[in-house]
Design a protein around this motif. Structure first.
Motif, short mmCIF file in Angstrom:
data_model
loop_
_atom_site.label_atom_id
_atom_site.label_comp_id
_atom_site.label_asym_id
_atom_site.label_seq_id
_atom_site.Cartn_x
_atom_site.Cartn_y
_atom_site.Cartn_z
N ARG A 36 0.83 -1.21 0.00
CA ARG A 36 0.00 0.00 0.00
C ARG A 36 0.86 1.26 0.00
NH1 ARG A 36 -4.07 0.03 4.81
NH2 ARG A 36 -2.09 0.24 5.91
N GLN A 37 2.04 1.16 0.58
CA GLN A 37 2.98 2.28 0.57
C GLN A 37 3.88 2.26 -0.67
OE1 GLN A 37 5.18 1.96 4.21
NE2 GLN A 37 3.39 2.22 5.51
N LEU A 38 4.24 1.06 -1.09
CA LEU A 38 5.21 0.93 -2.18
C LEU A 38 4.61 1.22 -3.55
CD1 LEU A 38 8.13 0.17 -2.86
CD2 LEU A 38 7.39 -2.21 -3.04
N LEU A 39 3.41 0.74 -3.81
CA LEU A 39 2.82 0.88 -5.14
C LEU A 39 2.57 2.34 -5.53
CD1 LEU A 39 0.40 -2.19 -5.22
CD2 LEU A 39 2.58 -1.91 -6.42
N PRO A 40 2.01 3.19 -4.67
CA PRO A 40 1.86 4.61 -5.06
C PRO A 40 3.20 5.28 -5.36
CG PRO A 40 0.48 4.12 -3.17
CD PRO A 40 1.36 2.93 -3.38
N PHE A 41 4.22 4.91 -4.58
CA PHE A 41 5.55 5.47 -4.83
C PHE A 41 6.06 5.04 -6.20
CE2 PHE A 41 10.10 4.55 -4.91
CZ PHE A 41 10.62 5.83 -4.73
N ALA A 42 5.91 3.75 -6.52
CA ALA A 42 6.38 3.24 -7.81
C ALA A 42 5.61 3.89 -8.97
CB ALA A 42 6.22 1.72 -7.86
N ALA A 43 4.30 4.08 -8.80
CA ALA A 43 3.50 4.70 -9.84
C ALA A 43 3.92 6.15 -10.08
CB ALA A 43 2.02 4.64 -9.46
#
Length: 231
Positions: A36-43
């Motif tokens: 939940r924290q990593l995916l928005p950062f990657a996007a």
């Protein structure tokens, strides 16, 4: 992302280091809280670099040196490869680790106190984070060595495709190596500080117990709690 826009190989360094750090998270990789924290950062990261990366990909053949990517490792990589302690070979140290006297690879220099504390951090704090940081440091040390370590990580990773084979400067991996080593040194200092606070807390509690006997339990707890705030 900003670093990737200015020099996209540094973004690739971050991907390599991040992937290794993630592998050490173990069971946490199965939890939604992490992603939940990593995916928005990657996007957000991909959204920022996509326009520049697209231009780079479309005009790859116009970049000087890309026609030489078929030669791998390129001869230029030999002069830009080094170990943290040597510019020539594993068993040919110039001096102690991270200490240099100028020249092409001067950027690998770190203060001797930081170099020593990094080793202390590896030894004193062997938790999951410490081990993962140690693994990143080891990998980037080997990547920094380039062809000096034949058939090693540099050739495995950068031999995958043309844009990666065009990377002729293994020494630049020192950017991540030094950042990781500074982090290990900081962890060593933090462990020493917490040890001193704990020792002071125990000493204060023992002194109050001796001075007031059993009737001083309340005062002892207050003193110990106050020392805990120092953390």
């Amino acid at each position: 992302a900003a670093t990737s826009i200015l020099y996209w190989y540094y973004g690739f360094f971050a991907v390599i280091a991040g992937a290794l750090l993630l592998l050490f998270r173990g069971r946490e990789l199965r939890t939604w809280a992490l992603w939940r924290q990593l995916l928005p950062f990657a996007a957000a990261y991909l959204l920022l670099i996509a326009p520049i990366l697209g231009v780079f990909a479309l005009h790859w053949d116009d970049i000087p040196g890309t026609g030489e990517a078929s030669v791998f490792p390129h001869p230029e990589t030999i002069g830009d490869s080094c170990w943290p302690w040597s510019s020539t070979g594993f068993f040919a140290p110039d001096t102690v680790p991270f200490m240099v006297h100028g020249g092409r690879h001067a950027g690998r220099a770190l203060p001797i106190s930081t170099a020593i504390l990094g080793f202390v951090g590896l030894y004193r704090r062997r938790d999951r984070l410490g081990l993962s940081l140690g693994a990143v440091a080891l990998l980037f040390m080997l990547l920094m060595a380039g062809p000096l370590f034949p058939h090693g990580p540099y050739e495995w990773i950068y031999g995958i495709s043309g844009p990666l084979r065009r990377f002729w400067w293994p020494y630049r991996h020192v950017v991540v190596l030094n950042l990781v080593w500074i982090t290990l040194a900081a962890r060593a200092l933090l462990a020493a500080y917490r040890g001193q606070v704990e020792a002071a807390r125990v000493s204060a509690a023992e002194a109050l117990e001796r001075a007031g006997g059993r009737g001083s339990t309340g005062a002892t707890m207050i003193a110990v709690s106050a020392l805990g705030l120092l953390e």
